[in-house]
Scaffold this motif. Structure first.
Motif, mmCIF file in Angstrom:
data_model
loop_
_atom_site.group_PDB
_atom_site.id
_atom_site.type_symbol
_atom_site.label_atom_id
_atom_site.label_comp_id
_atom_site.label_asym_id
_atom_site.label_seq_id
_atom_site.Cartn_x
_atom_site.Cartn_y
_atom_site.Cartn_z
ATOM 1 N N LEU A 1 50.434 108.463 -5.984
ATOM 2 C CA LEU A 1 49.400 108.590 -7.011
ATOM 3 C C LEU A 1 48.665 109.921 -7.001
ATOM 4 N N GLY A 2 48.787 110.660 -5.903
ATOM 5 C CA GLY A 2 48.039 111.902 -5.791
ATOM 6 C C GLY A 2 46.581 111.641 -5.419
ATOM 7 N N PRO A 3 45.828 112.692 -5.149
ATOM 8 C CA PRO A 3 44.446 112.529 -4.702
ATOM 9 C C PRO A 3 43.525 112.005 -5.800
ATOM 10 N N THR A 4 42.527 111.259 -5.363
ATOM 11 C CA THR A 4 41.480 110.762 -6.256
ATOM 12 C C THR A 4 40.386 111.817 -6.382
ATOM 13 N N PRO A 5 39.397 111.586 -7.235
ATOM 14 C CA PRO A 5 38.263 112.518 -7.306
ATOM 15 C C PRO A 5 37.456 112.594 -6.014
ATOM 16 N N TYR A 6 37.719 111.691 -5.065
ATOM 17 C CA TYR A 6 36.955 111.654 -3.819
ATOM 18 C C TYR A 6 37.669 112.365 -2.674
ATOM 19 N N HIS A 7 38.834 112.926 -2.923
ATOM 20 C CA HIS A 7 39.602 113.586 -1.868
ATOM 21 C C HIS A 7 39.191 115.045 -1.688
ATOM 22 N N ARG A 8 39.363 115.500 -0.456
ATOM 23 C CA ARG A 8 39.120 116.902 -0.120
ATOM 24 C C ARG A 8 40.402 117.676 -0.415
ATOM 25 N N LEU A 9 40.311 118.606 -1.329
ATOM 26 C CA LEU A 9 41.516 119.270 -1.817
ATOM 27 C C LEU A 9 41.864 120.531 -1.050
ATOM 28 N N SER A 10 41.093 120.860 -0.024
ATOM 29 C CA SER A 10 41.451 121.999 0.831
ATOM 30 C C SER A 10 42.089 121.537 2.136
ATOM 31 N N TRP A 11 42.275 120.224 2.276
ATOM 32 C CA TRP A 11 42.768 119.655 3.539
ATOM 33 C C TRP A 11 44.289 119.800 3.641
ATOM 34 N N ALA A 12 44.786 119.852 4.871
ATOM 35 C CA ALA A 12 46.197 120.133 5.124
ATOM 36 C C ALA A 12 47.132 119.000 4.724
ATOM 37 N N TYR A 13 46.622 117.790 4.468
ATOM 38 C CA TYR A 13 47.512 116.700 4.096
ATOM 39 C C TYR A 13 48.309 117.034 2.831
ATOM 40 N N LEU A 14 47.758 117.874 1.966
ATOM 41 C CA LEU A 14 48.463 118.229 0.734
ATOM 42 C C LEU A 14 49.696 119.091 0.999
ATOM 43 N N ASP A 15 49.751 119.735 2.164
ATOM 44 C CA ASP A 15 50.916 120.556 2.497
ATOM 45 C C ASP A 15 52.187 119.718 2.581
ATOM 46 N N ALA A 16 52.037 118.441 2.911
ATOM 47 C CA ALA A 16 53.198 117.553 3.049
ATOM 48 C C ALA A 16 53.496 116.788 1.763
ATOM 49 N N LEU A 17 52.782 117.120 0.693
ATOM 50 C CA LEU A 17 52.968 116.433 -0.585
ATOM 51 C C LEU A 17 53.289 117.464 -1.668
ATOM 52 N N PRO A 18 54.543 117.935 -1.705
ATOM 53 C CA PRO A 18 54.882 119.036 -2.615
ATOM 54 C C PRO A 18 54.564 118.743 -4.079
ATOM 55 N N GLN A 19 54.643 117.472 -4.467
ATOM 56 C CA GLN A 19 54.397 117.140 -5.866
ATOM 57 C C GLN A 19 52.926 117.302 -6.262
ATOM 58 N N TRP A 20 52.051 117.421 -5.242
ATOM 59 C CA TRP A 20 50.623 117.548 -5.518
ATOM 60 C C TRP A 20 50.036 118.855 -4.996
ATOM 61 N N GLN A 21 50.878 119.729 -4.486
ATOM 62 C CA GLN A 21 50.362 120.963 -3.879
ATOM 63 C C GLN A 21 49.654 121.871 -4.875
ATOM 64 N N HIS A 22 49.960 121.712 -6.152
ATOM 65 C CA HIS A 22 49.295 122.547 -7.159
ATOM 66 C C HIS A 22 47.796 122.260 -7.244
ATOM 67 N N LEU A 23 47.377 121.125 -6.671
ATOM 68 C CA LEU A 23 45.962 120.764 -6.686
ATOM 69 C C LEU A 23 45.193 121.356 -5.508
ATOM 70 N N LYS A 24 45.919 121.871 -4.534
ATOM 71 C CA LYS A 24 45.249 122.307 -3.307
ATOM 72 C C LYS A 24 44.373 123.523 -3.539
ATOM 73 N N ARG A 25 43.206 123.479 -2.910
ATOM 74 C CA ARG A 25 42.282 124.603 -2.946
ATOM 75 C C ARG A 25 42.372 125.361 -1.629
ATOM 76 N N PRO A 26 42.285 126.671 -1.676
ATOM 77 C CA PRO A 26 42.401 127.438 -0.425
ATOM 78 C C PRO A 26 41.217 127.174 0.497
ATOM 79 N N ARG A 27 41.490 127.066 1.796
ATOM 80 C CA ARG A 27 40.426 126.924 2.785
ATOM 81 C C ARG A 27 39.794 128.269 3.034
ATOM 82 N N LEU A 28 38.546 128.254 3.391
ATOM 83 C CA LEU A 28 37.878 129.492 3.759
ATOM 84 C C LEU A 28 38.564 130.064 4.995
ATOM 85 N N VAL A 29 38.907 131.315 4.957
ATOM 86 C CA VAL A 29 39.670 131.917 6.053
ATOM 87 C C VAL A 29 38.906 131.833 7.367
#
Length: 236
Positions: A189-217
């Protein structure tokens, strides 16, 4: 290991060495979750004898934790909660989000603390607060243990309510933390509005990686260094 009740020894030390009259215990919950806020409780307990069985919230059963939280809310001298949203975590990084949530909790207390006992090794609060960090403070310090239980129950309740509209994610059981049910729902289903979009779990979900926000370096480098030294604790 037999149960060792928390004490007021750190608070007494702060009173004796710094002249602090009001000491708050501070603890957080939700730091290692994939979804939901990070929640911080600040509790002032004075030097009264605590309720029976008080300890770190993670060592209590859910049923006992709920009963104890209700008792603590009327037993403590004062308490307040603060949180930082997933959007704030993504935008500012976890250290800044913890500081924001803790500051909101401390400033919401009816009296400003003269000193703060902060659970853990890392002081994420800093000035102007006078902070004493205590490793495993949620087991050894009365005020921190009280804050731990209240924060845990409040956030778990909040996540269960959020889960009413997202039943596939199992928020009632996992409170937004990693779990097989949570991971499977993310894959489908992909992340809900309550998910943290900079978190590494999205790295393992290629179909949803376009939603990922960059983490502060700087944040990512600091957390990686702490994790390598075994200083970064994620509580459940």
């Amino acid at each position: 290991m037999p149960y060792q009740p928390p004490t007021h020894s750190v608070e007494r030390s702060l009173r004796a060495t710094t002249g602090a009259k009001v000491v708050a215990g501070v603890d957080e919950v939700g730091r290692g979750a994939w979804a939901g806020p990070v929640t911080v409780c600040a509790a002032v307990t004075g030097l009264r004898r605590p309720p029976e069985g008080l300890t770190d919230s993670k060592l209590l059963t859910p049923k006992r934790r709920l009963v104890l939280a209700r008792e603590l809310e009327s037993w403590v001298t004062a308490y307040a909660l603060g949180e930082a949203s997933p959007e704030e975590i993504d935008a500012q990084g976890m250290t800044a989000a913890l500081r924001l949530a803790a500051t909101r909790a401390l400033e919401a207390l009816p009296v400003r603390p003269d000193a703060v006992i902060l659970d853990g090794k890392h002081d994420y609060l800093g000035e102007p607060w006078k902070v004493r960090t205590v490793i495993k403070g949620d087991q050894s310090c009365v005020a921190v243990a009280a804050a731990s239980v209240i924060a845990k129950v409040r956030r778990d309740t909040q996540m269960a309510q959020l889960g009413d509209g997202h039943t596939d994610f199992g928020f009632c059981d996992n409170a937004g933390y990693p779990s097989p049910v949570h991971r499977a729902a993310l894959e489908r289903l992909g992340p809900t509005p309550y998910h943290r979009l900079s978190w590494a779990y999205l790295d393992a979900l290629p179909q949803w990686q376009h939603l990922k926000r960059p983490r502060l370096v700087a944040e990512a480098v600091r957390e990686n260094a702490l994790e390598a030294r075994g200083q970064l604790g994620f509580d459940f």
